[in-house]
Design a protein around this motif. Structure first.
Motif, short mmCIF file in Angstrom:
data_model
loop_
_atom_site.label_atom_id
_atom_site.label_comp_id
_atom_site.label_asym_id
_atom_site.label_seq_id
_atom_site.Cartn_x
_atom_site.Cartn_y
_atom_site.Cartn_z
N PRO A 324 -4.29 5.43 -10.94
CA PRO A 324 -4.68 4.49 -12.06
C PRO A 324 -5.30 5.17 -13.64
N TRP A 325 -5.57 5.97 -13.45
CA TRP A 325 -5.98 6.89 -14.20
C TRP A 325 -5.93 7.25 -14.74
N GLY A 326 -4.34 7.75 -14.48
CA GLY A 326 -3.05 8.72 -15.91
C GLY A 326 -2.43 9.36 -14.74
N SER A 327 -2.01 10.16 -15.50
CA SER A 327 -1.09 11.00 -15.05
C SER A 327 -0.85 12.93 -15.18
N VAL A 328 -0.63 13.72 -13.78
CA VAL A 328 -0.37 14.65 -13.99
C VAL A 328 0.70 15.71 -13.68
#
Length: 422
Positions: A324-328
């Motif tokens: 949910p906070w983003g992707s890496v």
């Protein structure tokens, strides 16, 4: 004493009336807060047609910032064995709905149109939202219908796949660019096959491409022809939830890289820290390959070779997260020749996307490649044609690149109106 009784009731009635009038605003505010708390506010994060979902699901409030939502939907997707995509829908309740979570899956095939894909995904989203609708108190306002198909007795179905889980693709493209001093023509033809089961994956890739260029400068014409064909294949076997093994092989001809003919054979072993069933959301893998390749060159190389065979090996480390906070995503790969460790290559690339706060996101991407294994370069200096038309590969020690992006979205977070005019 009896005469004072009406006066007493009069005073009590006045007090009650005053108290009632005084409490009405607070009762309205309390009721409004309760309605605001139970109102469904949906945030969707996906690689899909969000506008279509917003347009078709009108009984919830759609918000573009997850901080404003009390229902969060994260849709992760990855290619599946049928040539389509496998979607995992992860529902998360917040606040009033904090104890309501769920997960659904949806599979597409390569033969489905984009409209069929989005309509199927819509049904899955609506199914996942049903528990929130019931909990919100809107159940009395919903009309439920169940299709007659599939409501009879469960029967055993003898299903036979005539293609035995094989997917085939034939493709081709041509391109022509022309201006007063430059002309480029290129084409690519190819064939791909993919066989996927729970335990096996078998892939082949055949490609033929050619690029012709012409450049005019000071009434002098420079021409270039680049031709390439390649055949690559692999067989991968799943050993457990964490281990896999495979064999890779192929052959190619490439005038750009001075390869008259090359063939290779490479066994491999891979370990995933997380179970493979979680690959949609997170993955940390370590893969080791060791193999042999043989090169026949078009021109004598800088090491005075016309042909050579070499054993090599590589170690590949990859990290993928979608949260949910983003992707890496990051990948680090190192390779060397077994007979000469000074001939090596280190490759690193990655990208990171992070939601910093309401409406603000930052994205980073970069790559770096340290190159010490260009044994295929032809001897002699590069000509002006080679440089202008990129006819041959040029010697280099490294390649690098970096990108950064920042986005901030503000304004109305509750606008559900879809308008695509013009």
């Amino acid at each position: 004493m009896l005469k004072s009784t009406p006066v007493f009731f009069k005073h009590q009635f006045e007090k009650f009336t005053f108290l009632f009038i005084f409490l009405i605003p607070f009762m309205a505010i309390s009721q409004g807060e309760q309605e605001e708390e139970t109102q469904m506010r949906l945030f969707i994060d996906c690689n899909c047609d969000k506008n279509f979902l917003r347009q078709e699901i009108q009984y919830v409030g759609h918000v573009r910032d997850q901080a404003q939502a009390n229902i969060k939907l994260f849709i992760y997707d990855i290619s599946n064995g049928s040539g389509g995509r496998k979607y995992t829908l992860n529902f998360q309740g917040v606040g009033y709905y904090k104890d309501i979570n769920g997960e659904l899956t949806y599979d597409t095939t390569a033969n489905m149109t984009s409209d069929e894909v989005r309509k199927g995904l819509l049904k899955k989203v609506q199914s996942g939202l049903l528990k929130y609708v019931i909990y919100s108190g809107l159940a009395d306002n919903i009309t439920y219908t169940v299709n007659r198909d599939g409501t009879g007795d469960v029967q055993e179905i003898d299903y036979t796949d005539p293609w035995n889980n094989w997917i085939f693709e034939v493709f081709g493209e041509a391109r022509l660019d022309k201006e007063s001093s430059r002309k480029n023509f290129s084409y690519t033809l190819g064939f791909e096959s993919d066989h996927v089961t729970e335990n096996w994956r078998i892939r082949t890739d055949v490609r033929v491409s050619q690029a012709n260029s012409e450049y005019v400068q000071d009434e002098e014409t420079f021409t270039s022809e680049r031709f390439r064909y390649s055949v690559d294949g692999s067989i991968v076997r799943s050993l457990s939830d964490h281990w896999s093994t495979g064999v890779f092989g192929g052959a190619r001809h490439d005038t750009f890289t001075n390869l008259d003919f090359r063939y290779y054979f490479t066994p491999a072993l891979e370990y995933n820290i997380f179970p493979y069933r979680e690959v949609l959301r997170r993955e940390i893998t370590l893969a080791y390959k060791i193999g042999y390749f043989h090169n026949d060159y078009i021109e004598t190389t800088i090491l005075d070779k016309l042909r050579e065979g070499i054993f090599n090996h590589s170690l590949d480390f990859q990290v993928r997260y979608r949260q949910p906070w983003g992707s890496v995503y990051t990948r680090l790969r190192g390779s060397t020749f077994l007979n000469d460790f000074s001939k090596n290559r280190i490759q690193f690339n990655g990208n990171l996307s992070v939601r910093l706060l309401k409406g603000l996101s930052v994205r980073f991407s970069g790559r770096f490649e340290l190159i010490r294994d260009q044994i295929n370069l032809p001897a002699g200096d590069a000509s002006i044609e080679d440089v202008l038309l990129q006819q041959k590969q040029i010697a280099t020690d490294f390649e690098t690149g970096f990108n950064i992006g920042l986005s901030y979205t503000f304004g109305s977070a509750f606008n559900n109106i879809i308008n695509t005019r013009l």
